[in-house]
Scaffold this motif. Structure first.
Motif, PDB file in Angstrom:
ATOM      1  N   SER A  48      10.832 -22.528 -13.500  1.00 32.38           N
ATOM      2  CA  SER A  48      11.524 -22.403 -12.308  1.00 32.38           C
ATOM      3  C   SER A  48      13.096 -22.768 -13.006  1.00 32.38           C
ATOM      4  N   SER A  49      13.622 -22.514 -12.337  1.00 33.61           N
ATOM      5  CA  SER A  49      15.145 -22.777 -12.958  1.00 33.61           C
ATOM      6  C   SER A  49      16.359 -22.184 -12.163  1.00 33.61           C
ATOM      7  N   ARG A  50      16.463 -23.201 -10.600  1.00 38.64           N
ATOM      8  CA  ARG A  50      16.664 -22.400  -9.461  1.00 38.64           C
ATOM      9  C   ARG A  50      18.719 -23.474 -10.026  1.00 38.64           C
ATOM     10  N   SER A  51      17.706 -24.168 -10.912  1.00 37.50           N
ATOM     11  CA  SER A  51      19.816 -25.163 -11.360  1.00 37.50           C
ATOM     12  C   SER A  51      19.323 -25.622 -12.637  1.00 37.50           C
ATOM     13  N   VAL A  52      20.256 -26.019 -13.645  1.00 35.45           N
ATOM     14  CA  VAL A  52      20.384 -26.176 -14.577  1.00 35.45           C
ATOM     15  C   VAL A  52      20.910 -27.352 -14.757  1.00 35.45           C
ATOM     16  N   VAL A  53      21.163 -28.689 -15.793  1.00 36.86           N
ATOM     17  CA  VAL A  53      20.946 -29.898 -16.356  1.00 36.86           C
ATOM     18  C   VAL A  53      22.308 -29.706 -17.492  1.00 36.86           C
ATOM     19  N   SER A  54      23.447 -30.123 -17.014  1.00 38.81           N
ATOM     20  CA  SER A  54      24.662 -30.213 -18.061  1.00 38.81           C
ATOM     21  C   SER A  54      24.864 -31.495 -18.456  1.00 38.81           C
ATOM     22  N   GLY A  55      24.010 -32.627 -18.252  1.00 41.72           N
ATOM     23  CA  GLY A  55      24.346 -33.419 -18.775  1.00 41.72           C
ATOM     24  C   GLY A  55      23.722 -33.546 -20.185  1.00 41.72           C
ATOM     25  N   ILE A  56      22.556 -33.004 -20.140  1.00 37.76           N
ATOM     26  CA  ILE A  56      21.515 -32.896 -21.310  1.00 37.76           C
ATOM     27  C   ILE A  56      22.179 -32.858 -22.688  1.00 37.76           C
ATOM     28  N   LYS A  57      23.188 -33.549 -23.338  1.00 40.30           N
ATOM     29  CA  LYS A  57      23.595 -32.932 -25.149  1.00 40.30           C
ATOM     30  C   LYS A  57      22.539 -33.283 -25.992  1.00 40.30           C
ATOM     31  N   VAL A  58      21.626 -34.197 -26.086  1.00 38.63           N
ATOM     32  CA  VAL A  58      20.515 -34.116 -28.038  1.00 38.63           C
ATOM     33  C   VAL A  58      19.084 -33.909 -26.781  1.00 38.63           C
ATOM     34  N   LEU A  59      18.622 -33.468 -27.457  1.00 33.64           N
ATOM     35  CA  LEU A  59      17.006 -32.655 -27.301  1.00 33.64           C
ATOM     36  C   LEU A  59      16.147 -32.662 -28.329  1.00 33.64           C
ATOM     37  N   ALA A  60      14.957 -33.292 -27.909  1.00 30.35           N
ATOM     38  CA  ALA A  60      13.917 -32.653 -29.380  1.00 30.35           C
ATOM     39  C   ALA A  60      13.338 -32.839 -28.772  1.00 30.35           C
ATOM     40  N   ILE A  61      12.586 -31.452 -29.574  1.00 25.40           N
ATOM     41  CA  ILE A  61      11.539 -30.344 -29.162  1.00 25.40           C
ATOM     42  C   ILE A  61      10.317 -30.076 -30.683  1.00 25.40           C
ATOM     43  N   ASN A  62       9.325 -30.344 -29.951  1.00 24.88           N
ATOM     44  CA  ASN A  62       7.864 -29.716 -31.023  1.00 24.88           C
ATOM     45  C   ASN A  62       7.282 -29.137 -31.154  1.00 24.88           C
ATOM     46  N   ILE A  63       7.304 -28.047 -31.512  1.00 22.10           N
ATOM     47  CA  ILE A  63       7.159 -26.683 -31.178  1.00 22.10           C
ATOM     48  C   ILE A  63       5.407 -26.557 -31.889  1.00 22.10           C
ATOM     49  N   PHE A  64       4.155 -26.291 -31.617  1.00 19.21           N
ATOM     50  CA  PHE A  64       3.402 -25.494 -32.326  1.00 19.21           C
ATOM     51  C   PHE A  64       3.383 -24.412 -33.726  1.00 19.21           C
ATOM     52  N   ARG A  65       4.030 -23.449 -32.630  1.00 16.05           N
ATOM     53  CA  ARG A  65       4.329 -22.039 -32.877  1.00 16.05           C
ATOM     54  C   ARG A  65       5.817 -21.814 -32.465  1.00 16.05           C
ATOM     55  N   LEU A  66       6.481 -21.629 -33.684  1.00 14.71           N
ATOM     56  CA  LEU A  66       7.969 -21.357 -33.278  1.00 14.71           C
ATOM     57  C   LEU A  66       8.508 -20.144 -33.034  1.00 14.71           C
TER      58      LEU A  66
END
Length: 522
Positions: free
Chosen positions: A360-378
């Motif tokens: 669900s993405s009725r809005s965005v988060v404009s403040g996040i500048k650094v994000l780290a994610i761990n994806i099992f399958r790219l």
């Protein structure tokens, strides 16, 4: 969390910075003072110029020869000529063993260690429990204070809780500012946790950092948990109820860093704090009889106007995070978020992310500048969806273990590229092997991220193979990169980690908790 090394106290006497002493050949020398009369200002200009040209005095250890001059003719200053306060601060910066040996240097030094600020670190003493307990008792009996930091092995605490309580009542620890209970016990040994030593509360007016481990904080103790100077608090493998946890946080009115590691007894934590800047949460290591987690599974950020970083140092199980719209306007750093847990859920206002998929993405988060994610399958599609939800993202850390298809994008995302501006400046890709899906993923950003400054690809020993790197440059089409000044770096992995490097509450002060500072393993 893994055992962590002891952090040394960094401030000088009365809070003076370390920069007051600068290393010089032959000893320590204070930096030259700023000349109040600039050259050419009135009749004193020539004298000022000559003073600036004179070499600074050289500080050397006191010896039989006394003073004198060095090879350049500058006057020598002996260490023994320094005031007691400076010598005591130098001693307090030494490891525990070396600091205790300084009285043998000369009669000038005999009383200095006993009156210097005490930094007692059990990790620097014998590992055998009887010898360790003997040394701690002997040091506390001999030292006259004040105390500054005390790092105690929780083996001593579990062996004799009363002994630790007696140590904390020692005059040598008066005015203690940092208490670190280093835990190394295994999960099956944590069924019964002793109570937090009552003597801990005698430092209510002085304690600034507390890392409490492998203990129980009762409801009665939580009511007395008032530390007006506390800025950093860690609760690791602590048994505490939900109400008591909130009481403990509220009892630290200027708290800036909070680390909750594998603690049990409270399943939900609601954050209402005007001062918290960083929050770190790890899942509990064990569950109840039905296998359900007995630790924190829900975090609600209700009012945190100063919050800048929300980090998860380890793989979490069933964690649900909700950030109420407008509750954390300064939040810039988030992660690490994983896709392997089907029950995880992240809510930012009206945006919902489950298993790293935006549902669900009725809005965005404009403040996040650094994000780290761990994806099992790219998956490039998954990452693009996240970029659209975090349109101001500048730094992306990504780690994957298996390929998830070819990640073809030229036709699939050409309409997106015409309307969406990728603002990424830094991309760090861990476990990079140069396979087709990874090449296509990295190539997408190299050819389309016009603001890209650095892409760092980290992998195994092949990252030092010139043939491999040359072939990768060709496959990635580096010469056609959208950002002319972008650097594409190939680096060997320094360590095998989950992305975050949070081992102690002190680490929460790091601006970028995902940047690896480990010593290379090769």
């Amino acid at each position: 969390m893994a055992p962590r090394p002891k952090r040394r106290w960094s401030s000088g006497p009365s809070g003076a910075p370390d920069a007051q002493l600068a290393a010089q050949p032959g000893g320590f020398s204070p930096p030259p003072a700023t000349d109040p009369n600039p050259a050419g200002a009135g009749s004193g200009g020539d004298r000022s110029r000559r003073r600036r040209q004179e070499p600074p005095p050289v500080l050397q250890a006191a010896g039989r020869g006394g003073g004198g001059a060095d090879l350049a003719g500058a006057p020598r200053i002996r260490v023994g000529d320094l005031p007691d306060a400076i010598l005591q601060d130098i001693i307090s910066l030494l490891p525990t063993k070396e600091a205790g040996r300084t009285p043998v240097l000369s009669s000038r030094w005999r009383h200095l260690w006993r009156t210097a600020p005490l930094d007692l670190d059990c990790l620097q003493l014998p590992k055998e429990l009887p010898a360790l307990a003997f040394d701690v008792s002997r040091i506390l009996a001999a030292h006259q204070g004040p105390g500054r930091s005390f790092c105690v092995d929780t083996r001593l605490f579990h062996a004799s809780p009363r002994t630790l309580d007696a140590w904390l009542r020692s005059p040598a620890l008066d005015g203690l500012q940092e208490l670190d209970m280093c835990g190394f016990r295994r999960q099956r040994e944590l069924a019964s946790l002793p109570s937090l030593p009552p003597a801990t509360f005698r430092f209510s007016r002085s304690l600034r950092v507390a890392a409490l481990s492998e203990c129980t904080i009762s409801d009665a103790a939580a009511m007395a948990f008032r530390f007006p100077q506390m800025r950093k608090l860690e609760l690791e493998r602590v048994r505490i109820s939900e109400a008591s946890l909130h009481q403990a946080i509220a009892g630290c009115p200027i708290l800036e860093c909070l680390l909750l590691g594998h603690s049990v007894g409270s399943r939900r934590v609601c954050i209402r704090s005007a001062t918290l800047k960083t929050i770190g949460v790890c899942s509990a290591l064990w569950g109840d009889d039905d296998g359900a987690s007995t630790g924190i599974v829900e975090i609600i950020i209700q009012d945190a106007p100063s919050l800048e970083r929300l980090v998860f140092p380890e793989v979490h199980q069933g964690l649900r995070v909700s950030v109420i719209a407008g509750a954390a306007p300064r939040l810039e750093t988030l992660g690490c978020i994983y896709d392997i847990d089907p029950s995880s859920r992240f809510v930012f206002g009206s945006m919902v992310i489950e298993q790293l998929r935006v549902v669900s993405s009725r809005s965005v988060v404009s403040g996040i500048k650094v994000l780290a994610i761990n994806i099992f399958r790219l998956s490039l599609d998954m990452v693009i969806d996240l970029l659209m939800c975090f349109p101001c993202l500048e730094t992306l850390y990504i780690q994957s273990y298996r390929s998830g298809g070819n990640n073809l994008w030229r036709r699939k995302h050409r309409n997106l590229l015409r309307s969406f501006d990728i603002r990424l400046k830094t991309i760090v890709f861990l476990r990079y092997r140069g396979i087709k899906s990874q090449v296509n993923f990295a190539q997408f950003f190299i050819l389309n991220a016009r603001m890209l400054e650095t892409m760092r690809l980290e992998g195994g020993h092949y990252m030092e193979d010139e043939v491999f790197i040359a072939r990768q440059h060709e496959l990635l089409q580096v010469e056609n990169r959208a950002s002319i000044g972008a650097r594409i770096d190939f680096k060997m992995d320094k360590c095998d980690h989950y992305l975050t490097h949070i081992k102690h509450v002190h680490d929460l002060s790091i601006t970028d908790p995902f940047e690896c500072t480990c010593v290379p393993i090769y």
